[in-house]
Design a protein around this motif. Structure first.
Motif, PDB file in Angstrom:
ATOM      1  N   UNK A   1       2.639 -61.939  13.862  1.00 49.98           N
ATOM      2  CA  UNK A   1       2.373 -59.975  13.165  1.00 49.98           C
ATOM      3  C   UNK A   1       1.890 -59.924  12.045  1.00 49.98           C
ATOM      4  N   UNK A   2       1.550 -61.165  11.483  1.00 47.64           N
ATOM      5  CA  UNK A   2       0.879 -61.301   9.966  1.00 47.64           C
ATOM      6  C   UNK A   2      -0.352 -61.664  10.614  1.00 47.64           C
ATOM      7  N   UNK A   3      -1.388 -62.760  11.403  1.00 50.17           N
ATOM      8  CA  UNK A   3      -2.165 -62.878  11.785  1.00 50.17           C
ATOM      9  C   UNK A   3      -2.805 -61.879  12.302  1.00 50.17           C
ATOM     10  N   UNK A   4      -1.945 -60.642  12.869  1.00 42.97           N
ATOM     11  CA  UNK A   4      -2.764 -59.459  13.634  1.00 42.97           C
ATOM     12  C   UNK A   4      -3.426 -59.410  12.951  1.00 42.97           C
ATOM     13  N   UNK A   5      -2.270 -57.716  11.582  1.00 50.36           N
ATOM     14  CA  UNK A   5      -2.367 -57.346  10.247  1.00 50.36           C
ATOM     15  C   UNK A   5      -2.813 -55.977  11.153  1.00 50.36           C
ATOM     16  N   UNK A   6      -1.942 -55.915  11.929  1.00 57.34           N
ATOM     17  CA  UNK A   6      -1.889 -54.693  13.122  1.00 57.34           C
ATOM     18  C   UNK A   6      -2.073 -53.504  12.151  1.00 57.34           C
ATOM     19  N   UNK A   7      -2.695 -52.434  12.865  1.00 50.82           N
ATOM     20  CA  UNK A   7      -2.150 -50.536  12.453  1.00 50.82           C
ATOM     21  C   UNK A   7      -0.922 -50.929  12.333  1.00 50.82           C
ATOM     22  N   UNK A   8      -0.245 -50.969  13.419  1.00 54.47           N
ATOM     23  CA  UNK A   8       0.938 -50.884  13.898  1.00 54.47           C
ATOM     24  C   UNK A   8       1.932 -51.956  14.736  1.00 54.47           C
ATOM     25  N   UNK A   9       3.909 -51.740  14.491  1.00 50.11           N
ATOM     26  CA  UNK A   9       3.964 -52.513  15.168  1.00 50.11           C
ATOM     27  C   UNK A   9       5.177 -52.202  15.846  1.00 50.11           C
ATOM     28  N   UNK A  10       5.338 -52.097  17.514  1.00 54.36           N
ATOM     29  CA  UNK A  10       6.707 -52.010  18.410  1.00 54.36           C
ATOM     30  C   UNK A  10       7.331 -53.390  18.674  1.00 54.36           C
ATOM     31  N   UNK A  11       8.787 -53.328  18.194  1.00 53.52           N
ATOM     32  CA  UNK A  11       9.252 -53.770  18.744  1.00 53.52           C
ATOM     33  C   UNK A  11      10.367 -53.064  20.267  1.00 53.52           C
ATOM     34  N   UNK A  12      10.071 -53.881  21.498  1.00 51.83           N
ATOM     35  CA  UNK A  12      11.209 -52.434  22.211  1.00 51.83           C
ATOM     36  C   UNK A  12      12.127 -53.322  22.441  1.00 51.83           C
ATOM     37  N   UNK A  13      13.732 -53.078  22.409  1.00 55.14           N
ATOM     38  CA  UNK A  13      14.329 -53.133  23.493  1.00 55.14           C
ATOM     39  C   UNK A  13      15.879 -51.945  23.611  1.00 55.14           C
ATOM     40  N   UNK A  14      16.875 -52.859  24.061  1.00 54.54           N
ATOM     41  CA  UNK A  14      17.757 -52.339  24.726  1.00 54.54           C
ATOM     42  C   UNK A  14      18.868 -52.079  24.101  1.00 54.54           C
ATOM     43  N   UNK A  15      19.895 -51.250  24.223  1.00 56.12           N
ATOM     44  CA  UNK A  15      21.148 -51.152  23.242  1.00 56.12           C
ATOM     45  C   UNK A  15      22.489 -51.100  23.945  1.00 56.12           C
ATOM     46  N   UNK A  16      23.330 -50.853  23.438  1.00 53.88           N
ATOM     47  CA  UNK A  16      24.867 -51.580  24.095  1.00 53.88           C
ATOM     48  C   UNK A  16      26.018 -51.284  22.983  1.00 53.88           C
ATOM     49  N   UNK A  17      27.053 -51.049  23.710  1.00 49.95           N
ATOM     50  CA  UNK A  17      27.757 -49.859  22.176  1.00 49.95           C
ATOM     51  C   UNK A  17      29.184 -50.180  23.177  1.00 49.95           C
ATOM     52  N   UNK A  18      30.061 -49.896  22.790  1.00 53.02           N
ATOM     53  CA  UNK A  18      31.565 -50.337  23.296  1.00 53.02           C
ATOM     54  C   UNK A  18      31.654 -49.354  23.628  1.00 53.02           C
ATOM     55  N   UNK A  19      31.593 -47.699  23.444  1.00 53.50           N
ATOM     56  CA  UNK A  19      31.946 -46.603  24.176  1.00 53.50           C
ATOM     57  C   UNK A  19      30.965 -46.032  25.333  1.00 53.50           C
ATOM     58  N   UNK A  20      31.047 -46.674  26.384  1.00 50.43           N
ATOM     59  CA  UNK A  20      29.611 -46.153  27.717  1.00 50.43           C
ATOM     60  C   UNK A  20      29.093 -44.992  27.643  1.00 50.43           C
ATOM     61  N   UNK A  21      30.194 -43.543  26.772  1.00 52.78           N
ATOM     62  CA  UNK A  21      29.212 -42.501  26.903  1.00 52.78           C
ATOM     63  C   UNK A  21      28.498 -42.047  25.979  1.00 52.78           C
ATOM     64  N   UNK A  22      28.257 -43.705  25.175  1.00 53.46           N
ATOM     65  CA  UNK A  22      27.444 -43.402  24.410  1.00 53.46           C
ATOM     66  C   UNK A  22      26.344 -43.437  25.008  1.00 53.46           C
ATOM     67  N   UNK A  23      25.001 -42.697  24.305  1.00 54.71           N
ATOM     68  CA  UNK A  23      23.111 -43.211  25.320  1.00 54.71           C
ATOM     69  C   UNK A  23      22.370 -42.312  24.601  1.00 54.71           C
ATOM     70  N   UNK A  24      20.820 -42.564  24.622  1.00 55.67           N
ATOM     71  CA  UNK A  24      19.893 -41.773  24.286  1.00 55.67           C
ATOM     72  C   UNK A  24      18.849 -43.084  23.727  1.00 55.67           C
ATOM     73  N   UNK A  25      17.854 -42.668  23.403  1.00 55.35           N
ATOM     74  CA  UNK A  25      17.110 -43.358  22.667  1.00 55.35           C
ATOM     75  C   UNK A  25      16.660 -43.417  21.163  1.00 55.35           C
ATOM     76  N   UNK A  26      17.468 -44.207  19.904  1.00 54.44           N
ATOM     77  CA  UNK A  26      16.856 -44.833  18.585  1.00 54.44           C
ATOM     78  C   UNK A  26      15.784 -45.047  18.582  1.00 54.44           C
TER      79      UNK A  26
END
Length: 236
Positions: free
Chosen positions: A121-146
């Protein structure tokens, strides 16, 4: 004020005419070369980080058992394709199922991987950085992207707010999830550089509806395009 002699003035005019002729000749014979030279340094740089990888698979789908690292990489590559098509230069922190090593960290594979990503990241000196992940929660009702940002970065906060607004509009509202607010988080990739950085948790692999979406190719494409819109909206 010194007056330029007619002789020197004629030389300067001749040199200017010669340079102009060379440029026109290049443009006529190979316009793509000229366009490349003119735009090479003007393209904005985006680092796309596919979270986890290799021995670090991240969380797994509750029903399918799919590895988060695999989904992250698929979405990251799709996002990269949209960014390139949109005129951005893309730097990936990984393009296959791997963990990085680092010469200064030998006793902790996860830390070594993070440090190497930080170096990229530091070598690229970017205008923006985005890290893509998937979530997990103990209650299976929780959903959506944050979206998450570093609390000490005003540009990161602004980036996260723009991304979250577009995700709420184009993903969360259409897929039964609630509208989220971007939150601060203490994560190495958010604080390892001075460049605007966010982490996007794209959905919950603990929720059956999110898991079905995140493993669907059409939804992955829609997700990647939504992330592109968020990046493009921030940078423009």
């Amino acid at each position: 004020m010194h007056k330029i002699s007619d002789f020197k003035l004629n030389i300067l005019k001749a040199a200017a005419m010669l340079l102009s002729a060379v440029f026109v000749a290049l443009a006529l014979s190979s316009p793509f070369i000229v366009a490349s030279v003119m735009s090479r340094d003007s393209r904005k740089v985006v680092v796309v980080d596919a979270g986890h990888g290799g021995a670090d698979g991240g969380v797994t789908g509750k029903r399918t058992g799919v590895k988060e690292s695999d989904l992250n990489l698929k979405v990251a590559k799709l996002l990269g394709e949209y960014l390139v098509a949109g005129g951005y230069r893309v730097i990936y922190t990984r393009q296959n199922d791997t963990m990085h090593t680092h010469p200064d960290v030998r006793d902790n594979k996860k830390r070594a991987d993070m440090f190497k990503r930080g170096n990229i990241i530091n070598a690229a000196k970017p205008d923006a950085m985005v890290s893509v992940h998937m979530n997990f929660y103990s209650a299976s009702s929780r959903r959506g992207a944050q979206v998450f940002f570093d609390r000490y970065s005003e540009q990161g906060r602004r980036f996260a707010d723009i991304m979250q607004e577009i995700i709420n509009r184009d993903l969360n509202s259409d897929n039964g999830g609630r509208a989220y607010t971007a939150l601060s988080a203490e994560k190495y990739l958010l604080s390892c550089s001075p460049y605007p950085s966010i982490i996007v948790e794209c959905g919950f692999l603990s929720n059956p509806f999110d898991e079905a979406n995140l493993t669907d190719k059409n939804y992955q494409t829609k997700l990647a395009y939504t992330l592109f819109l968020g990046i493009d909206g921030f940078l423009k």
